[in-house]
Design a protein around this motif. Structure first.
Motif, PDB file in Angstrom:
ATOM      1  N   GLY A  35      -3.886 -73.801  29.605  1.00 34.86           N
ATOM      2  CA  GLY A  35      -4.072 -72.537  28.897  1.00 34.86           C
ATOM      3  C   GLY A  35      -4.067 -71.343  29.830  1.00 34.86           C
ATOM      4  O   GLY A  35      -3.739 -70.223  29.424  1.00 34.86           O
ATOM      5  N   HIS A  38      -1.096 -68.915  30.124  1.00 31.48           N
ATOM      6  CA  HIS A  38      -0.960 -67.841  29.137  1.00 31.48           C
ATOM      7  C   HIS A  38      -2.240 -67.014  29.014  1.00 31.48           C
ATOM      8  O   HIS A  38      -2.414 -66.303  28.029  1.00 31.48           O
ATOM      9  N   LYS A  40      -5.273 -68.116  28.585  1.00 32.63           N
ATOM     10  CA  LYS A  40      -6.147 -68.643  27.543  1.00 32.63           C
ATOM     11  C   LYS A  40      -6.847 -69.925  27.976  1.00 32.63           C
ATOM     12  O   LYS A  40      -6.995 -70.864  27.205  1.00 32.63           O
ATOM     13  N   GLU A  44     -11.606 -68.374  30.059  1.00 35.07           N
ATOM     14  CA  GLU A  44     -11.173 -67.022  29.688  1.00 35.07           C
ATOM     15  C   GLU A  44     -11.396 -66.703  28.211  1.00 35.07           C
ATOM     16  O   GLU A  44     -11.561 -65.542  27.843  1.00 35.07           O
ATOM     17  N   ARG A  45     -11.389 -67.742  27.380  1.00 37.54           N
ATOM     18  CA  ARG A  45     -11.535 -67.525  25.941  1.00 37.54           C
ATOM     19  C   ARG A  45     -12.885 -66.891  25.622  1.00 37.54           C
ATOM     20  O   ARG A  45     -13.917 -67.340  26.090  1.00 37.54           O
TER      21      ARG A  45
END
Length: 153
Positions: A35, A38, A40, A44-45
């Motif tokens: 992830g 990109h 993500k 990071e989410r």
């Protein structure tokens, strides 16, 4: 867990991206998280990166290293080739962070070109990364040139 780096995926990924993976070093934890390619990754989410223009603006921020890893087919078989690292800074409790896009993208590009740059990792982190990669895919590690391995210690 196995690095998903064995060739083209069903979506027809361009060859230069088919061999890219992200390994994250978050404190004592080290893991693969595709992830991150990109923006993500699991760390990071849910984090707001819009407010901080420098790492100093993240109160009690903790660094997370994103290590870009690429493969190459050598005479003896596929092995690790490009390995570069960049850092983001996150405060998980406040859900804020700093993500310097230029270094992240530049280091990703350098890894895809087969460069090794781990200058912003500590010696301990390099050792953990080497151990992680060796144990994750011993076949890839065995085929990695000694000059690449030497930069991980």
């Amino acid at each position: 867990m196995e690095l998903n780096l064995t060739g083209r995926d069903r979506h027809g990924t361009p060859d230069e991206l088919a061999t890219l993976s992200a390994v994250l070093i978050d404190g004592e934890e080290i893991f693969v998280d595709q992830g991150a390619i990109h923006g993500k990754s699991r760390v990071e989410r849910g984090i707001d990166f819009r407010g901080a223009s420098s790492a100093d603006q993240v109160p009690d921020g903790q660094p997370v290293s994103i290590v870009w890893v690429t493969l190459k087919t050598y005479e003896q078989g596929r092995g690790f080739s490009g390995i570069t690292a960049a850092q983001i800074v996150i405060n998980k409790e406040l859900k804020v962070g700093y993500k310097p896009m230029a270094p992240l993208v530049n280091q990703m590009d350098r890894a895809m070109k087969g460069k090794v740059d781990l200058s912003n990792l500590s010696g301990e982190q390099k050792g953990k990364l080497a151990h992680f990669l060796e144990n994750l895919r011993a076949d890839l590690w065995a085929n990695t040139p000694d000059e690449v391995k030497a930069q991980l210690v």
